[in-house]
Design an enzyme around this catalytic site. Structure first.
Site, PDB file in Angstrom:
ATOM      1  N   THR A  40       0.836  -1.209   0.000  1.00 35.52           N
ATOM      2  CA  THR A  40       0.000   0.000   0.000  1.00 35.52           C
ATOM      3  C   THR A  40       0.872   1.261   0.000  1.00 35.52           C
ATOM      4  OG1 THR A  40      -1.662  -1.189   1.248  1.00 35.52           O
ATOM      5  CG2 THR A  40      -1.819   1.209   1.289  1.00 35.52           C
ATOM      6  N   HIS A  83       2.173   1.845  -3.408  1.00 29.49           N
ATOM      7  CA  HIS A  83       1.147   2.434  -4.294  1.00 29.49           C
ATOM      8  C   HIS A  83       1.030   3.938  -4.042  1.00 29.49           C
ATOM      9  CE1 HIS A  83      -0.194  -1.373  -5.833  1.00 29.49           C
ATOM     10  NE2 HIS A  83      -0.529  -1.833  -4.644  1.00 29.49           N
ATOM     11  N   GLU A 126       2.289  -0.130   9.378  1.00 32.21           N
ATOM     12  CA  GLU A 126       2.872  -1.264  10.113  1.00 32.21           C
ATOM     13  C   GLU A 126       3.910  -0.705  11.086  1.00 32.21           C
ATOM     14  OE1 GLU A 126       4.608  -3.856   7.183  1.00 32.21           O
ATOM     15  OE2 GLU A 126       2.723  -4.122   6.103  1.00 32.21           O
ATOM     16  N   CYS A 138     -16.021   2.399  12.653  1.00 31.76           N
ATOM     17  CA  CYS A 138     -16.952   3.466  13.059  1.00 31.76           C
ATOM     18  C   CYS A 138     -17.503   3.256  14.468  1.00 31.76           C
ATOM     19  CB  CYS A 138     -18.089   3.579  12.046  1.00 31.76           C
ATOM     20  SG  CYS A 138     -19.352   2.295  12.175  1.00 31.76           S
ATOM     21  N   ARG A 153      12.344 -14.936  -3.804  1.00 30.38           N
ATOM     22  CA  ARG A 153      11.221 -15.277  -2.926  1.00 30.38           C
ATOM     23  C   ARG A 153      10.951 -16.783  -2.900  1.00 30.38           C
ATOM     24  NH1 ARG A 153       7.160 -10.010  -3.322  1.00 30.38           N
ATOM     25  NH2 ARG A 153       8.516  -8.742  -2.016  1.00 30.38           N
TER      26      ARG A 153
HETATM   27  P1  NAD Z   1       3.591  -8.735  -2.768  1.00 31.26           P
HETATM   28  O1  NAD Z   1       3.168  -7.925  -3.929  1.00 31.26           O
HETATM   29  O2  NAD Z   1       4.923  -8.498  -2.142  1.00 31.26           O
HETATM   30  O3  NAD Z   1       3.503 -10.286  -3.137  1.00 31.26           O
HETATM   31  C1  NAD Z   1       2.822 -10.799  -4.239  1.00 31.26           C
HETATM   32  C2  NAD Z   1       3.675 -11.899  -4.834  1.00 31.26           C
HETATM   33  O4  NAD Z   1       2.967 -12.537  -5.896  1.00 31.26           O
HETATM   34  C3  NAD Z   1       4.995 -11.374  -5.433  1.00 31.26           C
HETATM   35  O5  NAD Z   1       6.080 -12.027  -4.813  1.00 31.26           O
HETATM   36  C4  NAD Z   1       4.868 -11.736  -6.898  1.00 31.26           C
HETATM   37  O6  NAD Z   1       6.127 -12.083  -7.487  1.00 31.26           O
HETATM   38  C5  NAD Z   1       3.921 -12.929  -6.842  1.00 31.26           C
HETATM   39  N1  NAD Z   1       3.299 -13.256  -8.136  1.00 31.26           N
HETATM   40  C6  NAD Z   1       3.204 -12.497  -9.256  1.00 31.26           C
HETATM   41  N2  NAD Z   1       2.611 -13.197 -10.244  1.00 31.26           N
HETATM   42  C7  NAD Z   1       2.324 -14.415  -9.746  1.00 31.26           C
HETATM   43  C8  NAD Z   1       1.717 -15.585 -10.282  1.00 31.26           C
HETATM   44  N3  NAD Z   1       1.275 -15.631 -11.541  1.00 31.26           N
HETATM   45  N4  NAD Z   1       1.582 -16.659  -9.479  1.00 31.26           N
HETATM   46  C9  NAD Z   1       2.014 -16.637  -8.210  1.00 31.26           C
HETATM   47  N5  NAD Z   1       2.602 -15.560  -7.640  1.00 31.26           N
HETATM   48  C10 NAD Z   1       2.747 -14.464  -8.399  1.00 31.26           C
HETATM   49  O7  NAD Z   1       2.446  -8.552  -1.700  1.00 31.26           O
HETATM   50  P2  NAD Z   1       2.251  -8.925  -0.143  1.00 31.26           P
HETATM   51  O8  NAD Z   1       2.592  -7.741   0.673  1.00 31.26           O
HETATM   52  O9  NAD Z   1       2.855 -10.247   0.207  1.00 31.26           O
HETATM   53  O10 NAD Z   1       0.667  -9.037  -0.197  1.00 31.26           O
HETATM   54  C11 NAD Z   1       0.064 -10.092  -0.935  1.00 31.26           C
HETATM   55  C12 NAD Z   1      -1.192  -9.625  -1.647  1.00 31.26           C
HETATM   56  O11 NAD Z   1      -2.191  -9.302  -0.671  1.00 31.26           O
HETATM   57  C13 NAD Z   1      -1.049  -8.364  -2.491  1.00 31.26           C
HETATM   58  O12 NAD Z   1      -1.895  -8.485  -3.627  1.00 31.26           O
HETATM   59  C14 NAD Z   1      -1.556  -7.263  -1.589  1.00 31.26           C
HETATM   60  O13 NAD Z   1      -2.062  -6.162  -2.325  1.00 31.26           O
HETATM   61  C15 NAD Z   1      -2.668  -7.976  -0.875  1.00 31.26           C
HETATM   62  N6  NAD Z   1      -3.025  -7.480   0.447  1.00 31.26           N
HETATM   63  C16 NAD Z   1      -4.317  -7.623   0.810  1.00 31.26           C
HETATM   64  C17 NAD Z   1      -4.742  -7.253   2.069  1.00 31.26           C
HETATM   65  C18 NAD Z   1      -6.159  -7.447   2.459  1.00 31.26           C
HETATM   66  O14 NAD Z   1      -6.535  -7.020   3.560  1.00 31.26           O
HETATM   67  N7  NAD Z   1      -6.961  -8.109   1.616  1.00 31.26           N
HETATM   68  C19 NAD Z   1      -3.822  -6.715   2.991  1.00 31.26           C
HETATM   69  C20 NAD Z   1      -2.482  -6.600   2.606  1.00 31.26           C
HETATM   70  C21 NAD Z   1      -2.091  -6.999   1.326  1.00 31.26           C
HETATM   71 ZN    ZN Z   2     -18.677   0.104  11.794  1.00 31.37          ZN
END
Ligand code: NAD
Ligand code: ZN
Length: 343
Positions: free
Chosen positions: A40, A43, A64, A93, A200
C-alpha cells in the site's frame, strides 16, 4: 516531529517536520520504534490510479509499526506510558450493525491508518485506544513491527481448517511467506507455493514449503503429480492479486475446495464460473484482520515458537527511506523495516 509525508498529489514522499499528533480523550500517543513497508505504501509513493483516487494529501503514510506509549487520553484505561504496542490500522466506526455486533472487521466505514488518516512513518502516531494491541512480554520488536501483515497472513491461512489438508499458496510476498509457516504450524500436509521471483522462492523453501514452483515455467498439475496428489488442492490461499494465479488455483482444486482470496488485483478478473459451480468451490474474500481474535492468534503463534523473522530481509534508518522503498519495490526482498528510534 519528523515524518514521511505525501505532500502533494503526484509521485514521491518527503521527509519533513510536521506538528506532533494531538490526542483526544480516547486516544493513545505512541513513540514509533520500527515500521514495515507494505505494498500500500508503494502504491501511495508511486501515485498509481488507486492512490490518486484514494489519498488526500497532505498525509503521513505507513501503518505497520511498533512503539511505546508516551501519553494517553483521560478516558483511556488499560494502557499506560511505556507499554510496547502496535496498532490495528483499520479504524472502524463503532456504530454500524457489524461494529455493534462485535464484528468490527466487517465495518463498512473503515478508515485506514496512513491511508485515510495520518499514519505511522513518523516519530509519533496517534490512535484510538480501541485500536491498540499491547504486545506480550518477550516479543522481538522487528516481529512486533510486522504484526499487521502477519495478521493478514494468519487471518487468511486460518480462514479454513487446513489440518491434514493439501494447501496451495500463490504469491510468496511477505504475506504468502508468513502464511507458509502458519499453515504448517496448523497441520497442513503439503504446502505448495507458486511464485515467479527466484529470491522469494528460496525464502518460501526456508519458511517450510513442501514444494515451490515457478508458475511461468511449470503448471500446478505438474506440481500435484510430483507430490503424488490425485484430487487437487483442498485449500488455496491467493496471495498474489494476479489473474492467472487465481485461475490456476480454481483449475487445480479438489471438488469442494476452498479458496481464501487476499491478493488485491489491479482490475477485474474473468473466471470460469462453470468450474466453480461443478467443482463446488468456495471463494472467500479476506480483508484485514479480525479484531482482536487474529491478534490473539498471532501472539499465541509467536509464543508457540513460529518463526517469521526470516521474512525480514532489509533494515534501514528512516532517513534512508528512498533506499528502503527501492528495496521493497525490487521484489528481491521480503519485508523491509525502517527504524525510527535513532532520531
Ligand atoms: P507482494 O506484492 O509483495 O507479493 C505478491 C507476490 O505474488 C509477489 O512475490 C509476486 O512475485 C507474486 N506473483 C506475481 N505473479 C504471480 C503468479 N502468476 N503466481 C504466483 N505468484 C505471483 O504482496 P504482499 O505484501 O505479500 O501481499 C500479498 C497480496 O495481498 C497483495 O496483492 C496485496 O495487495 C494484498 N493485500 C491484501 C490485504 C487485504 O486485507 N486483503 C492486505 C495486505 C495486502
Ligand atoms: Zn462500523
Amino acid at each position: 516531529m519528523q515524518a514521511l509525508v505525501k505532500t502533494e498529489a503526484g509521485p514521491g514522499l518527503r521527509l519533513v517536520t510536521v506538528p506532533d499528533p494531538e490526542i483526544g480523550i480516547n486516544d493513545v500517543l505512541i513513540r514509533v520504534h520500527k515500521t514495515g513497508i507494505c505494498g500500500t505504501d508503494l502504491h501511495i509513493e508511486s501515485w498509481d490510479p488507486w492512490a490518486a483516487r484514494t489519498i488526500r494529501p497532505p498525509l503521513v503514510v505507513g501503518h505497520e509499526f511498533v512503539g511505546h506509549i508516551v501519553e494517553v487520553g483521560s478516558n483511556v484505561t488499560g494502557f499506560g506510558p511505556g507499554d510496547l504496542v502496535s496498532g490495528e490500522g483499520h479504524v472502524v466506526c463503532g456504530s454500524c450493525r457489524h461494529c455493534l455486533a462485535g464484528q468490527r472487521h466487517l465495518c463498512a466505514d473503515t478508515v485506514g491508518l496512513g491511508v485515510g488518516r495520518d499514519g505511522a512513518f513518523a516519530e509519533y502516531v496517534a490512535l484510538p485506544m480501541t485500536n491498540i494491541w499491547h504486545h506480550w512480554p518477550g516479543i522481538d520488536e522487528e516481529v512486533a513491527a510486522i504484526f499487521d501483515p502477519f495478521g493478514n497472513a494468519v487471518h487468511t491461512a486460518l480462514a479454513f481448517d487446513v489440518h491434514g489438508e493439501d494447501v496451495l499458496i500463490s504469491g510468496a510476498g511477505p504475506i504468502g511467506l508468513m502464511a507458509i509457516a502458519v499453515v504448517r504450524h496448523a497441520g497442513a500436509r503439503y504446502v505448495a507455493v507458486s511464485e515467479p521471483n527466484a529470491f522469494r522462492r528460496r525464502l518460501a523453501e526456508r519458511m517450510g514449503a513442501t514444494l515451490v514452483v515457478d508458475p511461468t515455467t511449470r503448471d500446478l498439475s505438474d506440481a500435484q503429480r510430483e507430490l503424488g496428489m490425485v484430487e487437487g488442492f483442498d485449500i488455496a490461499l491467493e496471495m498474489s492479486g494476479v489473474a492467472t494465479a487465481l485461475r490456476a488455483a480454481i483449475d487445480n482444486m479438489a471438488h469442494g475446495g476452498r479458496i481464501a482470496v487476499l491478493g488485491i488485483p489491479t482490475g477485474e478478473i474473468s473466471l470460469d464460473v462453470n468450474t466453480i459451480v461443478f467443482n463446488q468451490l468456495t471463494l472467500r474474500g479476506i480483508y484485514g484482520r479480525q479484531m482482536y481474535e487474529t491478534w490473539y492468534q498471532m501472539a499465541v503463534l509467536v509464543s508457540a515458537g513460529i518463526d517469521i523473522k526470516p521474512v525480514i530481509t532489509h533494515r534501514f534508518a528512516y532517513t534512508e527511506f528512498e533506499a528502503a522503498f527501492a528495496a521493497a519495490r525490487s521484489g528481491d526482498s521480503g519485508k523491509v523495516i525502517m527504524d525510527w528510534s535513532q532520531s
